[in-house]
Write a protein that holds these residues in place. Structure first.
Motif, PDB file in Angstrom:
ATOM      1  N   SER D  94       0.839  -1.200   0.000  1.00 47.90           N
ATOM      2  CA  SER D  94       0.000   0.000   0.000  1.00 47.90           C
ATOM      3  C   SER D  94       0.873   1.248   0.000  1.00 47.90           C
ATOM      4  CB  SER D  94      -0.928   0.006   1.213  1.00 47.90           C
ATOM      5  OG  SER D  94      -0.171  -0.121   2.407  1.00 47.90           O
ATOM      6  N   ARG D  95       1.975   1.175   0.754  1.00 50.43           N
ATOM      7  CA  ARG D  95       2.846   2.339   0.789  1.00 50.43           C
ATOM      8  C   ARG D  95       3.503   2.544  -0.580  1.00 50.43           C
ATOM      9  NH1 ARG D  95       7.061   2.181   5.535  1.00 50.43           N
ATOM     10  NH2 ARG D  95       5.240   1.213   6.533  1.00 50.43           N
ATOM     11  N   ARG D  96       3.941   1.444  -1.188  1.00 55.28           N
ATOM     12  CA  ARG D  96       4.548   1.555  -2.516  1.00 55.28           C
ATOM     13  C   ARG D  96       3.561   2.187  -3.499  1.00 55.28           C
ATOM     14  NH1 ARG D  96       6.836  -3.685  -1.836  1.00 55.28           N
ATOM     15  NH2 ARG D  96       5.215  -4.594  -3.145  1.00 55.28           N
ATOM     16  N   LEU D  97       2.322   1.750  -3.388  1.00 59.74           N
ATOM     17  CA  LEU D  97       1.329   2.279  -4.314  1.00 59.74           C
ATOM     18  C   LEU D  97       1.124   3.775  -4.073  1.00 59.74           C
ATOM     19  CD1 LEU D  97      -1.567   0.387  -5.686  1.00 59.74           C
ATOM     20  CD2 LEU D  97      -1.953   2.751  -4.969  1.00 59.74           C
ATOM     21  N   SER D  98       1.043   4.122  -2.826  1.00 54.38           N
ATOM     22  CA  SER D  98       0.873   5.541  -2.495  1.00 54.38           C
ATOM     23  C   SER D  98       2.048   6.358  -3.023  1.00 54.38           C
ATOM     24  CB  SER D  98       0.749   5.688  -0.987  1.00 54.38           C
ATOM     25  OG  SER D  98       0.876   7.038  -0.616  1.00 54.38           O
ATOM     26  N   ILE D  99       3.222   5.848  -2.788  1.00 51.14           N
ATOM     27  CA  ILE D  99       4.419   6.550  -3.269  1.00 51.14           C
ATOM     28  C   ILE D  99       4.388   6.679  -4.781  1.00 51.14           C
ATOM     29  CG2 ILE D  99       6.922   6.362  -3.501  1.00 51.14           C
ATOM     30  CD1 ILE D  99       6.924   4.980  -0.737  1.00 51.14           C
ATOM     31  N   GLY D 100       4.007   5.599  -5.443  1.00 53.65           N
ATOM     32  CA  GLY D 100       3.985   5.617  -6.907  1.00 53.65           C
ATOM     33  C   GLY D 100       3.044   6.695  -7.428  1.00 53.65           C
ATOM     34  N   VAL D 101       1.838   6.681  -6.935  1.00 59.94           N
ATOM     35  CA  VAL D 101       0.863   7.679  -7.388  1.00 59.94           C
ATOM     36  C   VAL D 101       1.399   9.086  -7.139  1.00 59.94           C
ATOM     37  CG1 VAL D 101      -1.398   8.688  -6.899  1.00 59.94           C
ATOM     38  CG2 VAL D 101      -1.159   6.204  -7.130  1.00 59.94           C
ATOM     39  N   ARG D 102       1.918   9.292  -5.947  1.00 57.09           N
ATOM     40  CA  ARG D 102       2.386  10.638  -5.612  1.00 57.09           C
ATOM     41  C   ARG D 102       3.563  11.067  -6.489  1.00 57.09           C
ATOM     42  NH1 ARG D 102       3.657  11.219   0.475  1.00 57.09           N
ATOM     43  NH2 ARG D 102       4.140  13.323  -0.283  1.00 57.09           N
ATOM     44  N   MET D 103       4.482  10.141  -6.706  1.00 58.08           N
ATOM     45  CA  MET D 103       5.667  10.512  -7.482  1.00 58.08           C
ATOM     46  C   MET D 103       5.303  10.936  -8.906  1.00 58.08           C
ATOM     47  SD  MET D 103       8.256  10.623  -5.658  1.00 58.08           S
ATOM     48  CE  MET D 103       9.673  10.615  -6.750  1.00 58.08           C
TER      49      MET D 103
END
Lengths: 210, 210, 210, 210
Positions: D94-103
């Motif tokens: 979930s954190r990776r996904l959040s980071i991906g979207v944000r980046m």
DNA sequence: CATGAATGAGACTTCATTCAT
DNA sequence: TATGAATGAAGTCTCATTCAT
């Protein structure tokens, strides 16, 4: 872009061909203007006449109008050259003017197609007229200096010379040519500019250089 | 084409309107020719300018070229009328010619749009030129009779008069007008035709009729 | 222009036909946009599809871009109508929003060609997106009022709704449709907007009107 | 096609330059896609932008479409790299996904031209979307494993993540950016995926690596 | 006769692609 | 390989002309 380019000879290899094609297009357009009104000449016709593909035209001119403009410029340059050449060794302004008027009419007789095109382009292109103007003006002023001319207004005199020159060419193109057409037009122009009839006649009849 | 037409009395009712519409189209076209080269004027524009629908044009002219031709004819007729009117009561050919040249240039000054259109149409339409020619020829011959003119060739004289007249109009249209433009052009034309400078000046400056 | 025209019924006779042709062109364009990228559709194709001559297109649209714009406007209007109709009798904002999202996806399922065209036009046409936005915004605010939604930023919420709606349509068009696609998307959107999972699921599954 | 090519060691001398030119073309195309729709970019423009002659393009790509495809592939590869890099050392899906979207959204903010091009290419190129999909899918599944996500359908979840990511980028490009845009989008996406609001907020706000 | 929508030929222009240098 | 002139297909758009109303 060209790492080894050199300002002195930028017209090498490809450039020569490029210049040839460009000139071919301008010549083709001019030939067509002899037969048709400028606005009635399609660019595809120009391309055909120049024996290139339709798209090729656009490698040299961005738009149709640019073609017409280029033809006008080419003509104007040619005019300037012709007049300059004619003037070499002729010290009198009135004589130069007479020679100029006559030469244009004689050229119209020799090459009516050229004349027809010139008439059409001159009609459209203000620029070409002012290029001629410069040459004529010098002759007019010299004529005044030497006491051969006498007129009320320089600009009107200029217009008259150009109008009558083109008018003479048009007469030729339209088949209304008479004997010694060039001489007779020149004589009348000289008289209009204030030359005495006797002198005008003599001046107009002088042997042409070349 | 006219089912019941008959050359004599059909100029009643509808015919008046018909004629008005037709004239409206010609006038509209002329107005447009003031702004654009003839070939660049679309028939739809003419219709709009004349405030009729596009199709209506074809009730009066079979083809686009017929419209242009009609404009040329209308102009030529108007010219003939103008010149005839001017000539009334003027017995001298040289004076009539001077008046004619001046009036055209003055009209160009008064109505440059008209002049612009005239220049364009005259350029295209050989017919209009010969209509004018007839009038001018008469004046030239009268001028010879009365000893005012002296030139080598009648046709060239004719061309010169027309060329200079149109040239004067063009100068006006292109903003190169000078003071007493009409007088100065007329004076030069008269001198070209062989009138003595003194007489040319006097003739050109004579008060205009009307 | 029409002497007897009357502001009340300006859509008589010819106007009806005119409107029909215009609509035919827009419909034709839309059908083609279903198959090809907007930029790859030639106006001649549109004309053929609409069974009119190529030139006819230009009696209705001045330029190619105007055609695309008109299609966008037509779609936007249709969207607004659809959404308005759906909303009749639905008092809850969150429910209206859920219905809206679902209906678009269901329509994509029923008519993938339409959906394909919509996706392409929406991609290009900023205007169409803002038209939709107005409707959605109202629902979002109502949802906030009724305590169904809770989000940090209205504009982002708006983007999310539209993105997911279009995304759902795209999935359908590209053949990635799953069972109850519309319901599942709506449910996730509602959760994104802050609806509790349980309520979201219930809301998303409600029977559609009509 | 490669006369002496061999998969292992042909990356010497000329090959480096070849690769550089090829990449230059792709970069040039990408820069142009930032300003214009893909279909509106002419190959000659690409060549100019890359500072090579028009013909040179065809030493690297057989056809125009191949250029577009290559841009798509390059972008997809870059995406994969970016995401992989971001994921290093982040164990939670979930954190990776959040980071991906944000980046992605942050990169759009930093380089809107790039984002504009990406949006256009993604719209056209199905392939690029599935490349991204693989990465996202892994994160989604990991998120499920760790109990952070809960959704009805994996494919729809995938679409939602991509749609919202691209939607966020588009908002930025179109000037609708708000404060903490990336965080707010990520938070809503997480909620859509079933993360509890409190956790979604915390996750979305976590400091980014690097 | 007036209208204006429809037509389709033909002009202009662009651009992907080829090829000689 | 790089270059850029040449090509020609295809698309955009204009407009003279026809025709149903």
């Amino acid at each position: 872009m060209n790492k080894t380019a050199n300002a002195d000879e930028p017209l090498t290899r490809g450039h020569k061909k490029r210049e040839r094609t460009r000139q071919g297009l301008i010549d083709a357009a001019l030939r067509l203007f002899a037969r048709k009104e400028v606005g009635d000449v399609a660019l595809l016709e120009v391309a055909n006449e120049a024996e290139v593909a339709s798209g090729t035209v656009y490698n040299y001119f961005r738009t149709r109008d640019e073609v017409v403009e280029a033809v006008g410029l080419a003509l104007a340059d040619e005019f300037a050259d012709t007049i300059s050449t004619l003037s070499i060794g002729v010290d009198s302004g009135s004589r130069r003017l007479s020679i100029g008027v006559r030469m244009f009419i004689r050229r119209a007789i020799a090459d009516p197609d050229w004349a027809s095109a010139v008439i059409r382009v001159v009609h459209l292109d203000q620029a070409i007229r002012s290029k001629i103007a410069n040459q004529v003006l010098a002759d007019l002023r010299a004529g005044i200096e030497e006491g051969a001319f006498s007129y009320a207004d320089e600009n009107i005199a200029l217009d008259l010379v150009v109008s009558c020159g083109v008018g003479g060419m048009r007469a030729v193109v339209e088949g209304r040519q008479v004997e010694d057409h060039d001489i007779k037009v020149a004589e009348m122009v000289l008289k209009a500019l204030g030359t005495t009839p006797a002198r005008a006649r003599k001046l107009a009849q002088q042997k042409l250089p070349g």
